[in-house]
Motif scaffolding. Structure first.
Motif, PDB file in Angstrom:
ATOM      1  N   ARG A   1       0.715  -1.217   0.001  1.00 49.81           N
ATOM      2  CA  ARG A   1      -0.028  -0.105   0.040  1.00 49.81           C
ATOM      3  C   ARG A   1       0.910   1.258   0.072  1.00 49.81           C
ATOM      4  NH1 ARG A   1      -5.386   1.776   0.310  1.00 49.81           N
ATOM      5  NH2 ARG A   1      -5.188   4.166   0.270  1.00 49.81           N
ATOM      6  N   LEU A   2       1.814   1.395   0.879  1.00 54.35           N
ATOM      7  CA  LEU A   2       2.747   2.220   0.773  1.00 54.35           C
ATOM      8  C   LEU A   2       3.470   2.574  -0.387  1.00 54.35           C
ATOM      9  CD1 LEU A   2       4.006   2.505   4.373  1.00 54.35           C
ATOM     10  CD2 LEU A   2       2.273   3.701   3.621  1.00 54.35           C
ATOM     11  N   LEU A   3       3.961   1.480  -1.173  1.00 52.16           N
ATOM     12  CA  LEU A   3       4.896   1.686  -2.317  1.00 52.16           C
ATOM     13  C   LEU A   3       3.620   2.277  -3.298  1.00 52.16           C
ATOM     14  CD1 LEU A   3       6.672  -1.739  -2.053  1.00 52.16           C
ATOM     15  CD2 LEU A   3       7.484   0.650  -2.186  1.00 52.16           C
ATOM     16  N   ALA A   4       2.480   1.641  -3.465  1.00 51.72           N
ATOM     17  CA  ALA A   4       1.369   2.294  -4.201  1.00 51.72           C
ATOM     18  C   ALA A   4       1.058   3.838  -4.021  1.00 51.72           C
ATOM     19  CB  ALA A   4       0.181   1.616  -4.255  1.00 51.72           C
ATOM     20  N   ASP A   5       1.254   4.276  -2.625  1.00 51.70           N
ATOM     21  CA  ASP A   5       0.885   5.626  -2.167  1.00 51.70           C
ATOM     22  C   ASP A   5       2.341   6.645  -2.667  1.00 51.70           C
ATOM     23  OD1 ASP A   5      -1.510   5.158  -1.559  1.00 51.70           O
ATOM     24  OD2 ASP A   5      -1.114   4.985   0.528  1.00 51.70           O
ATOM     25  N   GLY A   6       3.381   5.822  -3.252  1.00 51.89           N
ATOM     26  CA  GLY A   6       4.331   6.828  -3.339  1.00 51.89           C
ATOM     27  C   GLY A   6       5.731   6.794  -2.341  1.00 51.89           C
ATOM     28  N   TRP A   7       5.585   5.811  -1.408  1.00 51.84           N
ATOM     29  CA  TRP A   7       6.587   5.775  -0.390  1.00 51.84           C
ATOM     30  C   TRP A   7       7.847   5.150  -0.910  1.00 51.84           C
ATOM     31  CZ3 TRP A   7       6.480   7.354   5.030  1.00 51.84           C
ATOM     32  CH2 TRP A   7       5.063   7.874   5.525  1.00 51.84           C
ATOM     33  N   HIS A   8       8.864   5.189  -0.348  1.00 44.94           N
ATOM     34  CA  HIS A   8      10.129   4.214  -0.428  1.00 44.94           C
ATOM     35  C   HIS A   8       9.731   3.700   0.759  1.00 44.94           C
ATOM     36  CE1 HIS A   8      12.502   5.900  -3.895  1.00 44.94           C
ATOM     37  NE2 HIS A   8      12.227   7.097  -3.267  1.00 44.94           N
ATOM     38  N   VAL A   9      10.076   2.196   0.690  1.00 46.55           N
ATOM     39  CA  VAL A   9       9.912   1.304   1.916  1.00 46.55           C
ATOM     40  C   VAL A   9      11.292   0.498   1.967  1.00 46.55           C
ATOM     41  CG1 VAL A   9       8.517  -0.687   2.608  1.00 46.55           C
ATOM     42  CG2 VAL A   9       7.322   0.944   1.531  1.00 46.55           C
TER      43      VAL A   9
ATOM     44  N   PRO B   1      10.819 -10.614   0.072  1.00 42.46           N
ATOM     45  CA  PRO B   1       9.850 -10.405  -0.868  1.00 42.46           C
ATOM     46  C   PRO B   1      10.218  -9.496  -2.042  1.00 42.46           C
ATOM     47  CG  PRO B   1       9.418  -8.638   0.610  1.00 42.46           C
ATOM     48  CD  PRO B   1      10.735  -9.591   1.368  1.00 42.46           C
ATOM     49  N   ALA B   2       9.476  -9.861  -3.257  1.00 44.03           N
ATOM     50  CA  ALA B   2       9.800  -9.220  -4.426  1.00 44.03           C
ATOM     51  C   ALA B   2       8.755  -8.065  -4.473  1.00 44.03           C
ATOM     52  CB  ALA B   2       9.980  -9.845  -5.547  1.00 44.03           C
ATOM     53  N   LEU B   3       8.984  -6.814  -4.155  1.00 40.78           N
ATOM     54  CA  LEU B   3       7.729  -5.823  -4.079  1.00 40.78           C
ATOM     55  C   LEU B   3       8.076  -4.833  -5.115  1.00 40.78           C
ATOM     56  CD1 LEU B   3       7.021  -5.582  -0.278  1.00 40.78           C
ATOM     57  CD2 LEU B   3       6.199  -7.039  -2.020  1.00 40.78           C
ATOM     58  N   GLY B   4       9.091  -4.887  -5.902  1.00 44.32           N
ATOM     59  CA  GLY B   4       9.083  -3.987  -7.177  1.00 44.32           C
ATOM     60  C   GLY B   4       9.929  -2.541  -6.832  1.00 44.32           C
ATOM     61  N   PRO B   5      10.025  -1.601  -7.529  1.00 44.14           N
ATOM     62  CA  PRO B   5      10.443  -0.279  -7.432  1.00 44.14           C
ATOM     63  C   PRO B   5      10.087   0.481  -6.447  1.00 44.14           C
ATOM     64  CG  PRO B   5       9.572  -0.520  -9.724  1.00 44.14           C
ATOM     65  CD  PRO B   5       9.026  -1.836  -8.816  1.00 44.14           C
ATOM     66  N   GLY B   6      11.087   1.151  -5.632  1.00 47.67           N
ATOM     67  CA  GLY B   6      10.928   1.874  -4.386  1.00 47.67           C
ATOM     68  C   GLY B   6      10.916   1.036  -3.117  1.00 47.67           C
ATOM     69  N   PHE B   7      11.200  -0.495  -3.210  1.00 50.41           N
ATOM     70  CA  PHE B   7      11.535  -1.061  -2.204  1.00 50.41           C
ATOM     71  C   PHE B   7      12.922  -1.702  -1.955  1.00 50.41           C
ATOM     72  CE2 PHE B   7      11.469  -5.398  -0.132  1.00 50.41           C
ATOM     73  CZ  PHE B   7      10.784  -5.239   0.863  1.00 50.41           C
ATOM     74  N   GLN B   8      13.318  -1.652  -0.761  1.00 49.60           N
ATOM     75  CA  GLN B   8      14.712  -2.169  -0.532  1.00 49.60           C
ATOM     76  C   GLN B   8      14.603  -3.124   0.842  1.00 49.60           C
ATOM     77  OE1 GLN B   8      17.913  -0.070   1.107  1.00 49.60           O
ATOM     78  NE2 GLN B   8      16.533   1.648   1.756  1.00 49.60           N
ATOM     79  N   TRP B   9      15.376  -4.146   0.945  1.00 51.17           N
ATOM     80  CA  TRP B   9      15.059  -5.328   2.028  1.00 51.17           C
ATOM     81  C   TRP B   9      16.252  -5.391   2.769  1.00 51.17           C
ATOM     82  CZ3 TRP B   9      17.266 -10.366   2.191  1.00 51.17           C
ATOM     83  CH2 TRP B   9      16.820 -11.128   3.282  1.00 51.17           C
ATOM     84  N   ARG B  10      16.115  -5.778   3.920  1.00 51.10           N
ATOM     85  CA  ARG B  10      17.405  -6.065   5.043  1.00 51.10           C
ATOM     86  C   ARG B  10      16.841  -7.100   5.801  1.00 51.10           C
ATOM     87  NH1 ARG B  10      20.588  -0.932   7.307  1.00 51.10           N
ATOM     88  NH2 ARG B  10      21.020   0.231   5.194  1.00 51.10           N
ATOM     89  N   HIS B  11      17.824  -8.214   5.958  1.00 50.85           N
ATOM     90  CA  HIS B  11      17.768  -9.443   6.586  1.00 50.85           C
ATOM     91  C   HIS B  11      17.497  -9.088   8.007  1.00 50.85           C
ATOM     92  CE1 HIS B  11      18.496 -13.170   9.167  1.00 50.85           C
ATOM     93  NE2 HIS B  11      17.697 -13.560   8.132  1.00 50.85           N
ATOM     94  N   ALA B  12      16.426  -9.345   8.700  1.00 50.58           N
ATOM     95  CA  ALA B  12      16.158  -8.803  10.167  1.00 50.58           C
ATOM     96  C   ALA B  12      15.698 -10.031  10.924  1.00 50.58           C
ATOM     97  CB  ALA B  12      15.454  -7.650  10.209  1.00 50.58           C
ATOM     98  N   ASP B  13      16.256 -10.330  11.958  1.00 43.28           N
ATOM     99  CA  ASP B  13      15.870 -11.337  13.133  1.00 43.28           C
ATOM    100  C   ASP B  13      15.022 -10.804  14.256  1.00 43.28           C
ATOM    101  OD1 ASP B  13      15.305 -13.212  14.872  1.00 43.28           O
ATOM    102  OD2 ASP B  13      17.470 -14.131  14.867  1.00 43.28           O
TER     103      ASP B  13
END
Length: 236
Positions: free
Chosen positions: A33-41, A49-61
Motif C-alpha cells: 500500500r505504501l509503495l502504491a502511495d509513492g513511499w520508499h519502503v 519479498p519481491a515488491l518492486g521499485p521503491g522497495f529495499q530489503w534488509r534481513h532482520a531477526d
C-alpha cells in the motif's frame, strides 16, 4: 543496486518507511500500500519479498532485538516506522509455556522498542509510528499470553505518543481481528481455531493496510495515541 545507492535514492522527496514483517500477511499488505502511495519502503524480515521499485530489503531477526540497531544502521532517516511482525502461540491456563510468552514478547514488544529507539530520534518532525496490535489485547480464551504481549503495545504506543507530541510525531496502534493471513494456519495456534466474525468474512489484510495508509499519510497528522480495532464485528 548497492545499499549505498538505495540509501541515496531515499533522500529524494518521497517519504521513507520502515516496515517489519513485510514478507507476508499484514506487513506485506502495508508495504504494498505504501509503495502504491509513492513511499520508499525498507522492509525488515527473515525472508525477502519481491515488491518492486521503491522497495529495499534488509534481513532482520526480530527475535533478537539487540541485533536490530545494527540492522538499521546507515538507513536514510525514516518518516514512518511500522511494526507489523508477529506470531501467535495459544494455550489454555494450565498448559501455558513460558517459552511461548517470552518469544512473543520479544518479537511484538522488545523488537518494537529497539527499532523505535534506533530510528525515531532521527525521524523528521511530523513523522509516524504505527504498531500492529490485536483485537485480542482485551482478552480472549486460550490467548492469554498473546493478548498480554499485544496489550503491552498499547502501553508503548500511548506513552510514545505523549513523548513525541511536541515533535508532531504521531503514534497509533492497529488492532485487527481474525485476518486472512498465513498466521491463521500456523500450527502454533491450533488450540484456538479462527472463528468467522459477525460480518461473515475474515478481515482482509488490504483493508488493514488502507487504514494504515491513512494514518501514515498527511491526513493522519491530527490522530495520535489511538487504538483502531478492525475485526469484522468479532468484538460485538
Amino acid at each position: 543496486m548497492t545499499e549505498a545507492t538505495a540509501a541515496a535514492e531515499l533522500t529524494t522527496a518521497a517519504p521513507h518507511a520502515v516496515v517489519t514483517g513485510c514478507s507476508s500477511g499484514i506487513g506485506k499488505a502495508i508495504a504494498v500500500r505504501l509503495l502504491a502511495d509513492g513511499w520508499h519502503v525498507t522492509g525488515l524480515s527473515r525472508s525477502e519479498p519481491a515488491l518492486g521499485p521503491g522497495f529495499q530489503w534488509r534481513h532482520a531477526d526480530l527475535s533478537d532485538p539487540a541485533s536490530l540497531t545494527e540492522c538499521v544502521e546507515g538507513l536514510a532517516p525514516v518518516n514512518a516506522l511500522v511494526h507489523a511482525a508477529g506470531f501467535q502461540r495459544t494455550a489454555l491456563l494450565g498448559e501455558l509455556e513460558p517459552e511461548a510468552l517470552a518469544g512473543m514478547f520479544t518479537v511484538h514488544v522488545a523488537a518494537a522498542s529497539s527499532l523505535a529507539n534506533a530510528l525515531v530520534p532521527r525521524m523528521p518532525d511530523g513523522g509516524r509510528v504505527l504498531l500492529v496490535g490485536s483485537r485480542t489485547s482485551t482478552g480472549s480464551p486460550g490467548k492469554s499470553q498473546y493478548a498480554a504481549t499485544k496489550a503491552a503495545l498499547l502501553g508503548l504506543g500511548r506513552t510514545w505518543a505523549q513523548e513525541l507530541a511536541p515533535r508532531r510525531i504521531t503514534v497509533n496502534v492497529l488492532s485487527p481481528g481474525p485476518t486472512d493471513t498465513p498466521m491463521l494456519a500456523d500450527p502454533g495456534r491450533s488450540a484456538t481455531p479462527p472463528q468467522r466474525p459477525a460480518l461473515g468474512q475474515l478481515v482482509d489484510p488490504e483493508d488493514v493496510a488502507a487504514l494504515a495508509g491513512f494514518l501514515l499519510g498527511r491526513h493522519g497528522k491530527s490522530i495520535t495515541g489511538q487504538n483502531y480495532v478492525i475485526c469484522g464485528g468479532a468484538s460485538l
